[in-house]
Enzyme design. Structure first.
Site, PDB file in Angstrom:
ATOM      1  N   SER A  43       0.914  -1.100  -0.059  1.00  0.00           N
ATOM      2  CA  SER A  43      -0.230   0.004  -0.004  1.00  0.00           C
ATOM      3  C   SER A  43       0.751   1.307   0.002  1.00  0.00           C
ATOM      4  CB  SER A  43      -0.923   0.046   1.255  1.00  0.00           C
ATOM      5  OG  SER A  43      -1.951   0.787   1.070  1.00  0.00           O
ATOM      6  N   ASN A  44       0.298   2.327   0.324  1.00  0.00           N
ATOM      7  CA  ASN A  44       1.208   3.582   0.481  1.00  0.00           C
ATOM      8  C   ASN A  44       0.759   4.579   1.480  1.00  0.00           C
ATOM      9  OD1 ASN A  44      -1.020   5.487  -0.686  1.00  0.00           O
ATOM     10  ND2 ASN A  44      -0.865   4.047  -2.597  1.00  0.00           N
ATOM     11  N   ARG A  45       1.266   5.767   1.684  1.00  0.00           N
ATOM     12  CA  ARG A  45       1.003   6.580   2.709  1.00  0.00           C
ATOM     13  C   ARG A  45      -0.315   7.515   2.644  1.00  0.00           C
ATOM     14  NH1 ARG A  45       5.042   6.508   6.528  1.00  0.00           N
ATOM     15  NH2 ARG A  45       7.019   5.753   5.794  1.00  0.00           N
TER      16      ARG A  45
END
Ligand code: CTP
Length: 214
Positions: A25-27
């Site tokens: 995933s990502n931030r």
């Protein structure tokens, strides 16, 4: 000013499964997309938000469709896009996903592990290729360098009406997971409009107003 019939917004990250307990995933916090959805209620009769997993409350008057993966976001966006007159892709969609998803939890072994990734569908580009008459399409470009040049080329490549260029370099004061942001909106004619650092909610109102009176 209820200018639009339906505004469709995407927000947050996507999660790409590796196995039942792991994902890539990502931030992205979803704050910018949720702020846009909250303000969009003033500009449209119908506001639909397609959201990845975030820790935010759905703004009142907004219909939220929760998804996890880029593929699920693509399906929801394509389904909802037909009658939308303004679409804003604010989500941080994964560009790649694991090519093989394990049905059971992967066990470790000695040595390195390689995970093969394959491309996901570029949702915004597909929406641009299938744009309906009168439909306005806006995207975000999160860039760390050559911000305006990269953003402008994305606008052209994806057949957008607006691209909202976002400096996400560590030297910038706004952007990913922050409460504030500063952006430049570029339109199809190449005109650039700068929006100075302010809260994402305030910025969301300014972006929608700019697009609505365009
Ligand atoms: N986007 C999308 N589908 C994807 C990836 C991105 O719809 N699979 C959208 C994002 O929501 C955003 C815009 O495309 O509105 C960002 O463009 P993109 O070319 O993906 O930018 P980056 O992810 O920064 O990729 P790169 O700079 O590596 O081209």
């Amino acid at each position: 000013m209820k200018k639009f019939k339906k505004i469709l917004i995407s927000a947050g990250p996507t999660r790409e499964k590796i196995d039942p307990v792991r994902f890539i995933s990502n931030r992205s916090s979803g704050k910018m997309g949720y702020a846009l959805a909250e303000k969009a209620v003033d500009f449209a009769e119908n506001v639909v938000l397609v959201s990845g997993p975030v820790n935010l409350e759905v703004p009142s008057g907004v219909q939220c469709i929760n998804i996890e993966s880029a593929a699920e976001m693509a399906a929801a966006m394509f389904h909802e896009s037909h009658d939308a007159d303004l679409i804003i892709m604010c989500a941080a969609v994964a560009d790649y996903r694991p090519k093989f998803v394990h049905d059971t939890k992967m066990k470790k072994s000695d040595g390195d592990l390689t995970i093969v990734l394959e491309r996901t569908t570029d949702i915004l580009k597909t929406l641009g290729e299938n744009k309906k008459a009168g439909q306005i399409l806006a995207g975000f470009a999160a860039e760390t360098n050559d911000i305006l040049e990269n953003a402008q080329s994305k606008l052209e490549r994806k057949n957008l009406d607006f691209i909202i260029a976002n400096d996400v370099s560590s030297s910038s004061q706004g952007g990913f997971a922050k409460d504030v942001n500063a952006v430049t909106i570029i339109d199809r004619s190449g005109h650039r409009e700068v929006f100075d650092l302010c809260s994402k909610k305030e910025l969301a109102g300014k972006i929608l107003k700019y697009i609505a009176v365009y």
